[in-house]
Design a protein around this motif. Sequence first.
Motif, PDB file in Angstrom:
ATOM      1  N   ASN A  61       0.486  -1.232  -0.387  1.00  0.00           N
ATOM      2  CA  ASN A  61      -0.131   0.406   0.034  1.00  0.00           C
ATOM      3  C   ASN A  61       0.846   1.377  -0.114  1.00  0.00           C
ATOM      4  O   ASN A  61       0.297   1.979   0.792  1.00  0.00           O
ATOM      5  CB  ASN A  61      -0.679  -0.153   1.442  1.00  0.00           C
ATOM      6  N   VAL A  62       1.431   1.117  -0.816  1.00  0.00           N
ATOM      7  CA  VAL A  62       2.681   2.640  -0.937  1.00  0.00           C
ATOM      8  C   VAL A  62       2.002   3.588  -1.128  1.00  0.00           C
ATOM      9  O   VAL A  62       2.411   4.363  -0.983  1.00  0.00           O
ATOM     10  CB  VAL A  62       4.107   2.106  -1.575  1.00  0.00           C
ATOM     11  N   VAL A  63       1.611   3.297  -2.160  1.00  0.00           N
ATOM     12  CA  VAL A  63       1.024   4.054  -3.347  1.00  0.00           C
ATOM     13  C   VAL A  63      -0.678   3.358  -3.588  1.00  0.00           C
ATOM     14  O   VAL A  63      -1.351   4.489  -2.648  1.00  0.00           O
ATOM     15  CB  VAL A  63       1.384   4.313  -4.717  1.00  0.00           C
ATOM     16  N   ARG A 360      -0.628   9.899   3.059  1.00  0.00           N
ATOM     17  CA  ARG A 360      -2.297  10.333   3.242  1.00  0.00           C
ATOM     18  C   ARG A 360      -2.175  11.065   4.660  1.00  0.00           C
ATOM     19  O   ARG A 360      -2.950  12.677   4.103  1.00  0.00           O
ATOM     20  CB  ARG A 360      -2.552   9.184   3.392  1.00  0.00           C
ATOM     21  N   GLN A 361      -1.831  11.284   5.163  1.00  0.00           N
ATOM     22  CA  GLN A 361      -1.627  11.738   6.728  1.00  0.00           C
ATOM     23  C   GLN A 361      -1.197  13.579   6.334  1.00  0.00           C
ATOM     24  O   GLN A 361      -2.123  14.322   7.137  1.00  0.00           O
ATOM     25  CB  GLN A 361      -1.037  11.450   7.799  1.00  0.00           C
ATOM     26  N   ALA A 387       2.868  14.556 -16.190  1.00  0.00           N
ATOM     27  CA  ALA A 387       2.163  15.616 -14.914  1.00  0.00           C
ATOM     28  C   ALA A 387       0.977  15.014 -14.923  1.00  0.00           C
ATOM     29  O   ALA A 387       0.726  15.430 -13.590  1.00  0.00           O
ATOM     30  CB  ALA A 387       2.055  16.829 -14.993  1.00  0.00           C
ATOM     31  N   ASN A 388      -0.006  14.898 -15.990  1.00  0.00           N
ATOM     32  CA  ASN A 388      -1.147  15.155 -15.878  1.00  0.00           C
ATOM     33  C   ASN A 388      -2.053  13.538 -14.921  1.00  0.00           C
ATOM     34  O   ASN A 388      -2.844  13.729 -14.649  1.00  0.00           O
ATOM     35  CB  ASN A 388      -2.433  15.428 -17.360  1.00  0.00           C
ATOM     36  N   ALA A 389      -1.233  12.816 -15.673  1.00  0.00           N
ATOM     37  CA  ALA A 389      -1.824  11.643 -14.774  1.00  0.00           C
ATOM     38  C   ALA A 389      -1.182  10.952 -13.371  1.00  0.00           C
ATOM     39  O   ALA A 389      -1.378  10.935 -12.409  1.00  0.00           O
ATOM     40  CB  ALA A 389      -0.281  10.405 -15.554  1.00  0.00           C
ATOM     41  N   ILE A 390       0.121  12.253 -12.749  1.00  0.00           N
ATOM     42  CA  ILE A 390       0.475  12.421 -11.780  1.00  0.00           C
ATOM     43  C   ILE A 390      -0.231  13.128 -10.920  1.00  0.00           C
ATOM     44  O   ILE A 390      -0.750  12.698  -9.561  1.00  0.00           O
ATOM     45  CB  ILE A 390       2.551  12.918 -11.462  1.00  0.00           C
ATOM     46  N   ARG A 391      -0.873  13.850 -11.124  1.00  0.00           N
ATOM     47  CA  ARG A 391      -1.800  15.156 -10.459  1.00  0.00           C
ATOM     48  C   ARG A 391      -3.056  14.341 -10.502  1.00  0.00           C
ATOM     49  O   ARG A 391      -3.880  14.369  -9.267  1.00  0.00           O
ATOM     50  CB  ARG A 391      -2.431  16.619 -11.321  1.00  0.00           C
ATOM     51  N   GLU A 392      -3.893  13.723 -11.493  1.00  0.00           N
ATOM     52  CA  GLU A 392      -4.838  12.912 -11.601  1.00  0.00           C
ATOM     53  C   GLU A 392      -4.713  12.028 -10.190  1.00  0.00           C
ATOM     54  O   GLU A 392      -5.528  11.448  -9.208  1.00  0.00           O
ATOM     55  CB  GLU A 392      -5.107  11.309 -12.229  1.00  0.00           C
ATOM     56  N   CYS A 393      -3.577  11.401 -10.636  1.00  0.00           N
ATOM     57  CA  CYS A 393      -3.313   9.896  -9.445  1.00  0.00           C
ATOM     58  C   CYS A 393      -3.304  10.581  -7.935  1.00  0.00           C
ATOM     59  O   CYS A 393      -3.805   9.766  -6.866  1.00  0.00           O
ATOM     60  CB  CYS A 393      -1.863   9.072  -9.811  1.00  0.00           C
ATOM     61  N   GLY A 398      -6.319  12.006  -2.747  1.00  0.00           N
ATOM     62  CA  GLY A 398      -6.160  12.950  -1.532  1.00  0.00           C
ATOM     63  C   GLY A 398      -5.290  13.552  -0.948  1.00  0.00           C
ATOM     64  O   GLY A 398      -5.153  13.865   0.637  1.00  0.00           O
ATOM     65  N   THR A 399      -4.204  13.802  -1.821  1.00  0.00           N
ATOM     66  CA  THR A 399      -2.560  13.430  -1.546  1.00  0.00           C
ATOM     67  C   THR A 399      -2.285  15.309  -2.443  1.00  0.00           C
ATOM     68  O   THR A 399      -1.413  14.579  -3.329  1.00  0.00           O
ATOM     69  CB  THR A 399      -1.898  12.762  -1.044  1.00  0.00           C
ATOM     70  N   PRO A 400      -3.026  16.282  -2.065  1.00  0.00           N
ATOM     71  CA  PRO A 400      -3.122  17.594  -3.774  1.00  0.00           C
ATOM     72  C   PRO A 400      -1.902  18.398  -3.689  1.00  0.00           C
ATOM     73  O   PRO A 400      -1.254  18.708  -5.029  1.00  0.00           O
ATOM     74  CB  PRO A 400      -3.653  17.984  -3.386  1.00  0.00           C
ATOM     75  N   ARG A 401      -0.806  17.755  -3.089  1.00  0.00           N
ATOM     76  CA  ARG A 401       0.696  18.436  -3.135  1.00  0.00           C
ATOM     77  C   ARG A 401       1.595  17.171  -3.341  1.00  0.00           C
ATOM     78  O   ARG A 401       2.152  16.442  -2.682  1.00  0.00           O
ATOM     79  CB  ARG A 401       1.188  18.507  -1.002  1.00  0.00           C
TER      80      ARG A 401
END
Length: 422
Positions: A61-63, A360-361, A387-393, A398-401
Amino acid sequence: MPSRVTDAPSTNSVIRLSQRSAQLLHLGAQGLLKRSTRKARKADVAAAIARMGLLQIDTINVVARSPYMTLFSRLGAFRNEWLDESLAEGMLAECWAHEACFVPAAEFRYHRDYRSGRAGHWAHRMAERTHEEARADMDALLERIRREGPLRASDFERDTPGTKGWWGWKPEKRWLEAWFALGRLMVARRERFQRVYDLAERVTARWAVPLPTAPMNEGEARRHFVLESVRALGVTKARWIADYFRLRPRVTDDELAPLADQGLLVRVVVEGWDEPAYVHRDHEALLRDAARNALRASRTTLLSPFDPVVWDRSRAQDLFGFEYTIECYTPAAKRKYGYYVLPILHRGRLVGRVDAKAHRQAGLFQVLGIWLEPGETATPALVEGVANAIRECAAWHGTPRIAIDRSQPRDLAVQLVKAVGD
């Protein structure tokens, strides 16, 4: 080179595909050519698994745990609980297939009845050995579930630590898993990803379509899996087929010949392949588009290490020229890329890999490293897609930064940092 094809493939026409068209046909069958034009719905989860034929389970569960990640690659952002709910509602079943997998409930009977192939699987062999060594304890465990209803491994309290083997599980967990492999128990549902076990007959009794009690001929089950493997793979060589559902013995061209003669499979020729190739008749429309070079790939996404596209390392090498090894089982000092590295699929090509971790925290999606394949260039289109793939993932987690630590080529990280922030 453009390929010639008749309006409908037939046994009298020779259909020729370029290597690129074969790649796109495979991705089209897997549902990875384009992103959906609408938001994911709960029904899409079972539909995606039916398209793939199975969904491999892994707990790292790393990603994201692999089954969720594999669905994300195809559906985009979706609610993880939809997978759990689909299992609990009887749309899906768990069983040993490629490895431990979710499969459509309608397909479960084939897995149940393919006894000779499963008998050689390590999990089945270990289950039989466990039963021989702990028959009385396992029978008592089964009787407790019969009396009390579905139970988790954590419902069996034990003060002593687990034993070596089977990931250090305590005896009751090993016994539950042994009964699961032997078919007496099934997974009724999951709670926080923990299996909840019940008697197999009670699980299947809740399904909308009754499960036939009489076993089918094993040859019929194998034939079904051969055809399903070809359908899921899109286009395949004979030697790639057995791995998909772990068939024994390996599939040969001689075994496929009558299926092609009956029109269930279409024989094709792929440039650069010195072996025959096969396409399932359900993909005739996709094949026509592939043969006239009309397939287009627009999706960029990250793949799980246990995605069907890359789980067969030799197939990924042959089909995409992508050499891939998951290194979580490799000592840290010997890793080339990282613990849990995700292949990057960009417009129908495997262009690189990402070593990522979701904090996540902290709300942080950390890219520890990103590497492009030799010969790949960080074009504006590739940078934007990745970049879009990383941003979407990251948003799905729930990790926007987003932090990008390093890259190869070195200036790729700088370009991606700017692109994900735009």
